[in-house]
Write a protein that holds these residues in place. Structure first.
Motif, mmCIF file in Angstrom:
data_model
loop_
_atom_site.group_PDB
_atom_site.id
_atom_site.type_symbol
_atom_site.label_atom_id
_atom_site.label_comp_id
_atom_site.label_asym_id
_atom_site.label_seq_id
_atom_site.Cartn_x
_atom_site.Cartn_y
_atom_site.Cartn_z
ATOM 1 N N SER A 33 61.197 54.893 40.126
ATOM 2 C CA SER A 33 60.239 53.968 39.523
ATOM 3 C C SER A 33 60.009 54.345 38.063
ATOM 4 O O SER A 33 59.764 55.496 37.745
ATOM 5 N N LYS A 34 60.112 53.348 37.193
ATOM 6 C CA LYS A 34 59.804 53.563 35.779
ATOM 7 C C LYS A 34 58.310 53.367 35.535
ATOM 8 O O LYS A 34 57.701 54.074 34.739
ATOM 9 N N LYS A 35 57.741 52.370 36.193
ATOM 10 C CA LYS A 35 56.300 52.144 36.132
ATOM 11 C C LYS A 35 55.909 51.296 37.335
ATOM 12 O O LYS A 35 56.694 50.475 37.814
ATOM 13 N N SER A 36 54.705 51.518 37.815
ATOM 14 C CA SER A 36 54.187 50.780 38.964
ATOM 15 C C SER A 36 52.693 50.607 38.790
ATOM 16 O O SER A 36 52.049 51.388 38.095
ATOM 17 N N PHE A 37 52.159 49.580 39.431
ATOM 18 C CA PHE A 37 50.710 49.436 39.440
ATOM 19 C C PHE A 37 50.279 48.731 40.714
ATOM 20 O O PHE A 37 51.028 47.949 41.294
ATOM 21 N N LEU A 38 49.048 49.070 41.141
ATOM 22 C CA LEU A 38 48.406 48.402 42.266
ATOM 23 C C LEU A 38 47.663 47.194 41.722
ATOM 24 O O LEU A 38 47.039 47.267 40.665
ATOM 25 N N HIS A 39 47.702 46.113 42.435
ATOM 26 C CA HIS A 39 46.968 44.924 42.015
ATOM 27 C C HIS A 39 45.478 45.143 42.266
ATOM 28 O O HIS A 39 45.095 45.703 43.287
ATOM 29 N N ASP A 40 44.657 44.703 41.333
ATOM 30 C CA ASP A 40 43.227 44.980 41.448
ATOM 31 C C ASP A 40 42.334 43.808 41.025
ATOM 32 O O ASP A 40 41.216 43.998 40.586
ATOM 33 N N ILE A 41 42.827 42.603 41.155
ATOM 34 C CA ILE A 41 42.011 41.428 40.823
ATOM 35 C C ILE A 41 41.655 40.739 42.136
ATOM 36 O O ILE A 41 42.530 40.446 42.920
ATOM 37 N N THR A 42 40.527 40.461 42.463
ATOM 38 C CA THR A 42 39.254 40.824 41.887
ATOM 39 C C THR A 42 38.803 42.209 42.330
ATOM 40 O O THR A 42 37.948 42.830 41.702
ATOM 41 N N VAL A 43 39.370 42.685 43.396
ATOM 42 C CA VAL A 43 39.185 44.071 43.829
ATOM 43 C C VAL A 43 40.577 44.628 44.113
ATOM 44 O O VAL A 43 41.549 43.883 44.202
ATOM 45 N N GLU A 44 40.679 45.956 44.258
ATOM 46 C CA GLU A 44 41.975 46.552 44.556
ATOM 47 C C GLU A 44 42.549 45.924 45.825
ATOM 48 O O GLU A 44 41.847 45.760 46.816
ATOM 49 N N ASN A 45 43.820 45.547 45.768
ATOM 50 C CA ASN A 45 44.479 44.910 46.904
ATOM 51 C C ASN A 45 44.929 45.969 47.899
ATOM 52 O O ASN A 45 46.119 46.267 48.025
ATOM 53 N N ARG A 46 43.961 46.571 48.579
ATOM 54 C CA ARG A 46 44.230 47.587 49.592
ATOM 55 C C ARG A 46 43.420 47.250 50.835
ATOM 56 O O ARG A 46 42.300 46.784 50.739
ATOM 57 N N LEU A 47 44.023 47.501 51.973
ATOM 58 C CA LEU A 47 43.354 47.280 53.245
ATOM 59 C C LEU A 47 43.412 48.570 54.033
ATOM 60 O O LEU A 47 44.460 49.224 54.089
ATOM 61 N N ILE A 48 42.290 48.926 54.634
ATOM 62 C CA ILE A 48 42.259 50.049 55.559
ATOM 63 C C ILE A 48 41.639 49.538 56.843
ATOM 64 O O ILE A 48 40.541 48.970 56.828
ATOM 65 N N ARG A 49 42.356 49.714 57.927
ATOM 66 C CA ARG A 49 41.826 49.344 59.237
ATOM 67 C C ARG A 49 41.955 50.566 60.126
ATOM 68 O O ARG A 49 43.019 51.176 60.202
ATOM 69 N N ILE A 50 40.857 50.933 60.782
ATOM 70 C CA ILE A 50 40.849 52.090 61.675
ATOM 71 C C ILE A 50 40.588 51.594 63.095
ATOM 72 O O ILE A 50 39.646 50.825 63.331
#
Length: 124
Positions: free
Chosen positions: A66-83
């Protein structure tokens, strides 16, 4: 050791640059593992705000070349955690990455290129 399941979907290949010898893609990465410390009583899973990732252990996964990477964060970080009640954790995120790809253009325009997308985990 923790066994981690992983799946990856390529949402789009945004650009391919023969000048820079790279390509840019947007991917959805999902990882699943079990952490016995997170077991709880109940029969439904808990979906947590992505900002709580900082409070949990997550795999140290990286994109090879990877030369560069980013997480998407509009409108909040595009991450999901399910437990889940048994301590299984589902962690999903959307990443855009630019990855090096050595291309052999000597037969252009009759060439064929093969670019890879590899993920690895750091070992301590």
């Amino acid at each position: 050791p923790v066994s981690i399941g992983m799946s990856l979907d390529i949402a789009s290949i945004d650009t391919i640059s023969e000048i820079n010898m790279d390509y840019t893609a947007t991917i959805f990465l999902r990882q699943r593992w079990t952490d016995d410390r997170l077991c709880f009583d109940g029969n439904k899973s808990l979906s947590l705000d992505g900002r709580l990732v900082e409070m949990l252990w997550v795999p140290d996964t990286f994109i090879v070349d990877s030369k560069k990477s980013f997480l998407h964060d509009i409108t909040v970080e595009n991450r999901l955690i399910r437990i889940y009640p048994n301590g299984t954790v589902l962690y999903a995120l959307r990443i855009t990455t630019t990855v090096a790809c050595s291309m052999d253009l000597t037969k252009y325009p009759m060439d064929k290129q093969m670019c890879t997308l590899q993920l690895e985990s750091c070992k301590a």
